[in-house]
Design a protein around this motif. Structure first.
Motif, short mmCIF file in Angstrom:
data_model
loop_
_atom_site.label_atom_id
_atom_site.label_comp_id
_atom_site.label_asym_id
_atom_site.label_seq_id
_atom_site.Cartn_x
_atom_site.Cartn_y
_atom_site.Cartn_z
N GLU A 313 0.83 -1.20 0.00
CA GLU A 313 0.00 0.00 0.00
C GLU A 313 0.87 1.26 0.00
OE1 GLU A 313 -3.43 2.10 -0.35
OE2 GLU A 313 -3.14 -0.07 -0.48
N LEU A 314 1.97 1.23 0.73
CA LEU A 314 2.88 2.38 0.76
C LEU A 314 3.49 2.61 -0.62
CD1 LEU A 314 4.52 4.59 2.16
CD2 LEU A 314 6.20 2.82 2.76
N LEU A 315 3.96 1.53 -1.25
CA LEU A 315 4.57 1.67 -2.58
C LEU A 315 3.56 2.18 -3.61
CD1 LEU A 315 6.77 -1.57 -2.70
CD2 LEU A 315 7.55 0.80 -2.43
N ARG A 316 2.33 1.70 -3.51
CA ARG A 316 1.30 2.14 -4.45
C ARG A 316 1.03 3.62 -4.30
NH1 ARG A 316 -4.12 2.86 -4.92
NH2 ARG A 316 -4.50 2.57 -2.69
N ARG A 317 0.91 4.07 -3.07
CA ARG A 317 0.65 5.49 -2.80
C ARG A 317 1.84 6.35 -3.20
NH1 ARG A 317 -4.65 7.09 -1.71
NH2 ARG A 317 -5.70 5.43 -0.57
N THR A 318 3.03 5.87 -2.90
CA THR A 318 4.24 6.64 -3.23
C THR A 318 4.39 6.78 -4.74
OG1 THR A 318 5.31 5.83 -1.22
CG2 THR A 318 6.73 6.78 -2.92
N LEU A 319 4.16 5.70 -5.47
CA LEU A 319 4.27 5.75 -6.94
C LEU A 319 3.26 6.72 -7.53
CD1 LEU A 319 5.55 4.64 -9.51
CD2 LEU A 319 3.85 2.79 -9.48
N SER A 321 2.02 9.32 -6.13
CA SER A 321 2.46 10.68 -5.80
C SER A 321 3.62 11.12 -6.68
CB SER A 321 2.87 10.76 -4.32
OG SER A 321 1.76 10.48 -3.48
N LEU A 322 4.54 10.21 -6.96
CA LEU A 322 5.69 10.54 -7.81
C LEU A 322 5.27 10.83 -9.25
CD1 LEU A 322 8.35 7.97 -6.53
CD2 LEU A 322 8.31 10.46 -6.15
N ASP A 417 -2.51 11.22 3.48
CA ASP A 417 -2.67 9.77 3.47
C ASP A 417 -1.31 9.09 3.34
OD1 ASP A 417 -4.62 7.43 3.24
OD2 ASP A 417 -3.36 7.14 1.47
N LEU A 418 -0.44 9.64 2.49
CA LEU A 418 0.89 9.06 2.30
C LEU A 418 1.70 9.11 3.59
CD1 LEU A 418 2.96 7.83 0.37
CD2 LEU A 418 3.65 10.16 -0.25
N VAL A 419 1.60 10.22 4.31
CA VAL A 419 2.30 10.34 5.59
C VAL A 419 1.80 9.26 6.55
CG1 VAL A 419 2.61 11.80 7.63
CG2 VAL A 419 2.82 12.79 5.35
N GLY A 420 0.48 9.04 6.56
CA GLY A 420 -0.07 8.00 7.41
C GLY A 420 0.44 6.62 7.02
N ARG A 421 0.56 6.37 5.71
CA ARG A 421 1.08 5.08 5.25
C ARG A 421 2.53 4.89 5.69
NH1 ARG A 421 -3.67 2.73 4.45
NH2 ARG A 421 -4.98 4.04 3.15
N TRP A 422 3.31 5.96 5.66
CA TRP A 422 4.70 5.89 6.10
C TRP A 422 4.77 5.58 7.60
CZ3 TRP A 422 9.18 5.18 3.92
CH2 TRP A 422 9.36 5.50 2.57
N ARG A 423 3.86 6.16 8.36
CA ARG A 423 3.85 5.87 9.80
C ARG A 423 3.51 4.41 10.07
NH1 ARG A 423 1.02 11.38 10.59
NH2 ARG A 423 2.75 12.74 11.21
N LEU A 424 2.54 3.88 9.31
CA LEU A 424 2.22 2.47 9.45
C LEU A 424 3.41 1.60 9.06
CD1 LEU A 424 -1.41 2.21 8.00
CD2 LEU A 424 -0.71 1.74 10.34
N PHE A 425 4.07 1.94 7.96
CA PHE A 425 5.23 1.19 7.49
C PHE A 425 6.35 1.24 8.54
CE2 PHE A 425 9.32 1.07 5.25
CZ PHE A 425 9.19 -0.13 4.54
N ASP A 426 6.56 2.40 9.12
CA ASP A 426 7.61 2.56 10.12
C ASP A 426 7.35 1.67 11.34
OD1 ASP A 426 9.94 3.95 11.25
OD2 ASP A 426 8.48 4.83 12.63
N ALA A 427 6.08 1.59 11.73
CA ALA A 427 5.74 0.81 12.92
C ALA A 427 5.67 -0.68 12.64
CB ALA A 427 4.40 1.29 13.47
#
Length: 506
Positions: A313-319, A321-322, A417-427
């Motif tokens: 989900e993080l990669l999908r959102r990041t892509l 955004s890029l 939303d992307l920031v939230g995904r990064w926080r989930l990924f980090d945890a």
């Protein structure tokens, strides 16, 4: 008291500032506002100078509004001239004589103009309205009494009229957040005539009665809870019942108030609802502590929060955004100082009712410097500093600003939303941070499942037994009907309809 160019300049600046800060300002029941005659506009005051700014630039029929200010602010001749030009009305607070206290106000209303006042007296952040002061009532009643004693025509030959009181609720679902929504709801005007008989005999009693009625009228236009526990529980219930909607809801006020009433009342007699109320509050507080939104947890409503699902989900959102970044990057870079300044203006302000004001004022201070520099750079670098290039650069800057503001909402939501995904990924994946965040997130997902089931059960159990729950049920069913045949839905609409499956029957 005529309005001058100062008023127009202030309104122009306010309109630009509000357009850039809020995603939308919704007007409701503006037909209640009379298009002629003097008015006393009594409004809520939860957001400092943002409140008068919103009233002034959105008031129906483009009617102009005067505001009260203590008369000491008029002692300097230059300040007095500016305030007069802007339509600000002095109030002599040292006197106990109402006729003298509101003398300038009465002169304005004799001309058929309107005064906007804030009966709560000061801005605040409370779960409900503050205590209303009696100044608004005394001003309206004393003016009506003066007209009885002195009914002579105005200099222009027109007959002076009593001022009706227009109650206004200004509601902010997230009042200090950038690109949030404001809702301005107008109530039925209050005629002071029914209070005049009492006022002639017992002025204070009549004023108290009128103040109580103004309070009740504005309560009906706003969201009020007895305490923060009830308010927070109802807010989270609304989030899980109406996924994807917040201040954008056309029925935000009525739905949120119905949920507050239902949760608060039913928890008194139903132990399960009492426990649900506590659970919803706990869910909100934990989301806030982890800097997450319900949408981040809702994504995993039917699956475990795993390293694989979180990473994908993080990669999908990041892509996504890029891919979008090149179109948005110039505007982002150009406005970056504003975003940084706004972030810190809100971060270091302890009072929420001041944060939006600070963000807007600081941005207004920085905007001229940023836009002038951008214009000069564009004119000299892109258009060679030519005479013709001057006008092209000016037009380009206008398009640049317009495009950024009108396109920012979707990008800003994606960024959050992307920031939230990064926080989930980090945890979940990296396992960093204190307080066992991964375990907290997993527990949060379970808590959400419990709350979703509990809220839906409350709605189904009490939809025919409780008027407030029934009102929420009707709002849910209105969404369901808009989907039509679920089998014919595709994409995002199909995913959204899936979260309303529980309400498709019945």
């Amino acid at each position: 008291m005529p309005f001058g160019i100062g008023h127009e300049i202030v309104c122009l600046i306010s309109r630009s500032a509000l357009w850039s800060f809020f995603a939308d300002i919704k007007l409701q029941d503006e037909h209640n506002v009379p298009n002629e005659g003097p008015l006393i506009v009594a409004a809520t005051h939860h957001n400092m100078i943002v409140d008068p700014a919103i009233l002034s630039v959105t008031f129906p029929e483009q009617r102009r509004l005067h505001y009260w200010a203590k008369d000491s602010m008029f002692k300097n001749s230059y300040a007095a001239k500016f305030f007069d030009n802007c339509g600000v009305v002095p109030v002599d607070r040292k006197t106990k004589n109402n006729a003298q206290l509101y003398a300038a106000t009465y002169r304005v209303m004799r001309l058929g103009e309107s005064i906007a006042v804030f009966p709560e007296g000061t801005s605040h952040t409370l779960p409900r309205l503050g205590t209303f002061k009696d100044g608004t009532s005394f001003a309206a009643l004393e003016y009506a009494k003066l007209l009885e004693e002195d009914p002579r025509p105005n200099p222009d030959g027109s007959l002076p009229r009593r001022a009706n009181i227009v109650p206004v609720g200004i509601v902010y679902p997230e009042k200090s957040k950038y690109r949030s929504v404001a809702i301005v709801k107008y109530g039925t005007p209050i005629d002071v005539e029914p209070y005049m008989a009492t006022y002639r005999e017992e002025p204070k009693k009549a004023a108290k009665q009128l103040t109580a009625d103004i309070t009740s009228a504005i309560e009906a236009l706003t969201v009020n809870a007895p305490d923060w526990e009830s308010r927070d529980a109802a807010e989270m219930a609304r989030w899980v019942l109406f996924p994807g909607e917040n201040g954008s809801m056309r029925d935000y006020i009525s739905v949120t108030q119905s949920l507050i009433n239902a949760v608060n009342d039913l928890s008194q007699t139903d132990q399960d609802i009492s426990l649900l109320k506590q659970s919803l509050r706990s869910y909100k507080l934990e989301l806030d502590a982890l800097a997450l939104k319900d949408v981040h947890i809702a994504k995993y409503n039917e699956k475990d929060i795993t390293a694989a699902s979180t990473t994908i989900e993080l990669l999908r959102r990041t892509l996504a955004s890029l891919i979008d970044l090149p179109l948005f990057l110039p505007g982002l870079v150009g406005h970056l100082p504003l975003y940084i300044a706004g972030y810190y203006a809100g971060k270091f302000e302890i009072y929420e009712e001041v944060r939006a004001q600070n963000k807007i004022v600081l941005s207004l201070f920085l905007v001229p410097f940023i836009y002038v520099l951008a214009f000069i750079w564009g004119w000299l670098t892109l258009f060679g500093g030519t005479f013709f290039g001057f006008f092209v650069a000016l037009a380009t800057l206008g398009v640049f600003v317009w495009y950024h503001v009108t396109s920012i909402d979707e990008r800003y939501e994606s960024f959050k939303d992307l920031v939230g995904r990064w926080r989930l990924f980090d945890a979940v994946v990296l396992g960093r941070g204190m307080w066992r965040r991964k375990e907290r997130i997993l527990q949060l997902k379970k808590l959400r499942d419990v709350n979703v089931a509990g809220v839906r059960r409350m709605i189904k159990t009490y939809k025919s037994k409780n008027d407030d729950v029934h009102a929420v049920w009707l709002a849910i069913r209105s969404r369901v009907r808009q989907f039509g045949d679920p089998a014919k839905l595709h994409g995002r609409k199909k995913k959204l309809a899936k979260q309303f499956e529980w309400a498709f029957e019945g």
